[in-house]
Design an enzyme around this catalytic site. Structure first.
Site, short mmCIF file in Angstrom:
data_model
loop_
_atom_site.label_atom_id
_atom_site.label_comp_id
_atom_site.label_asym_id
_atom_site.label_seq_id
_atom_site.Cartn_x
_atom_site.Cartn_y
_atom_site.Cartn_z
N TYR A 1 36.15 39.38 35.27
CA TYR A 1 35.93 38.89 36.64
C TYR A 1 35.28 37.49 36.60
O TYR A 1 35.74 36.56 37.26
CB TYR A 1 35.04 39.88 37.38
CG TYR A 1 34.80 39.55 38.83
CD1 TYR A 1 35.77 39.81 39.79
CD2 TYR A 1 33.60 38.97 39.25
CE1 TYR A 1 35.55 39.51 41.13
CE2 TYR A 1 33.37 38.67 40.58
CZ TYR A 1 34.35 38.95 41.52
OH TYR A 1 34.13 38.65 42.84
N SER B 1 33.39 33.10 43.94
CA SER B 1 32.26 34.02 43.89
C SER B 1 31.07 33.26 43.33
O SER B 1 31.23 32.24 42.65
CB SER B 1 32.60 35.19 42.95
OG SER B 1 31.43 35.88 42.55
#
Ligand code: BGC
Length: 263
Positions: A160, A147
């Site tokens: 995350y 990401s």
């Protein structure tokens, strides 16, 4: 669409293939006439739809339920690839999840589940793929879905961001460790993409405008734009590329706050 002819007949395992980017990669690999093991955790219908998309486009697919955070689950995917397609050439650790909590209130169980799926799942999938490639003396190709948040801090998503930061160094380390065996390991780092994970956020016009303003290209990306990068990394056209994160983010990682000479 460019077709990488060498991909025809090759087999990929894709974790988290029942939605979003995983489904887009499945469809793309169908167009490349590949065989795909589509893993899912709970969305059997989504996985069957992904298989239908693969087969409609000229590939072959099989949907397999498994939890990527368990060794048994990952082994089922290896077995499915061997039983259905005689093995595999490409392994994509795509399964991931996120949820929002202020860190002082982040429940341990949410921390653990996000780390289990996003980081331990990448470790277990990579380990299984490496083991298969090494024991079969096969060149190999592993692609991890990271990401922009392997690089950009993300308040209220500390678990995350920690998982993706972990994926970054894990990938770099393993890429170096296995480079001489001709096993390539790379990350794709998507930014804001139109997928179910973001559906609620982007349904709110204000939040959509906020996110769009953080993207120099001033639009949200499509899952197909991530899938085309996965196809390139899977193909022989990227044969000398290992250990990188290829951001697919419309420029989100470029410090957009400095746009126009601000700062
Ligand atoms: C997250 C998305 C988010 C994007 C940009 C991705 O990793 O999954 O929810 O919109 O990063 O912040």
């Amino acid at each position: 669409m460019k077709v990488y002819s060498e991909l025809k007949g090759r087999t990929a395992v894709i974790t988290g293939g029942s939605k979003g980017i995983g489904t887009a990669i499945s469809e793309r690999f169908g167009k490349e006439n590949m065989n795909v093991v589509v893993n899912y955790h709970s969305d059997a219908k989504g996985a069957e739809e992904a298989v239908a998309l693969i087969e409609k486009n000229g590939g072959k697919g099989v949907a397999i339920q498994a939890d990527v955070s368990s060794e048994e689950g990952v082994q089922q995917l290896v077995d499915a690839a061997i039983d259905n397609f005689g093995g595999f050439d490409i392994w994509i650790n795509n399964a991931g999840m996120e949820n929002r909590h202020e860190t002082h209130e982040l429940p341990l169980k949410d921390w653990q589940r996000v780390i289990d799926v996003n980081l331990t799942g990448v470790f277990l999938g990579t380990k299984a793929a490496l083991d298969y490639f090494v024991k079969n003396d096969k060149r190999g190709n592993i692609i991890n879905m990271s990401s922009v948040h392997e690089q950009i801090p993300w308040p209220t998503f500390a678990h995350y961001a920690a998982s993706k930061g972990g994926v970054k160094l894990f990938t770099e380390t393993v890429a170096m460790e296995y480079a001489a065996r001709n096993i390539r390991v790379n990350n794709i780092g998507p930014g804001a993409i139109n997928t179910p994970i973001n559906a609620e956020k982007f349904a709110d016009p204000e939040q959509l405008a906020t996110t769009t303003s953080m993207v120099p290209m001033q639009r949200i990306g499509d899952p197909e734009e991530v899938a085309s990068v996965a196809a390139w990394l899977a193909s022989d056209e990227s044969s000398y590329v290992t250990g990188i994160t290829l951001f697919v983010d419309g420029g989100m990682t470029l410090y957009p706050a400095f746009q126009g000479g601000r700062g």
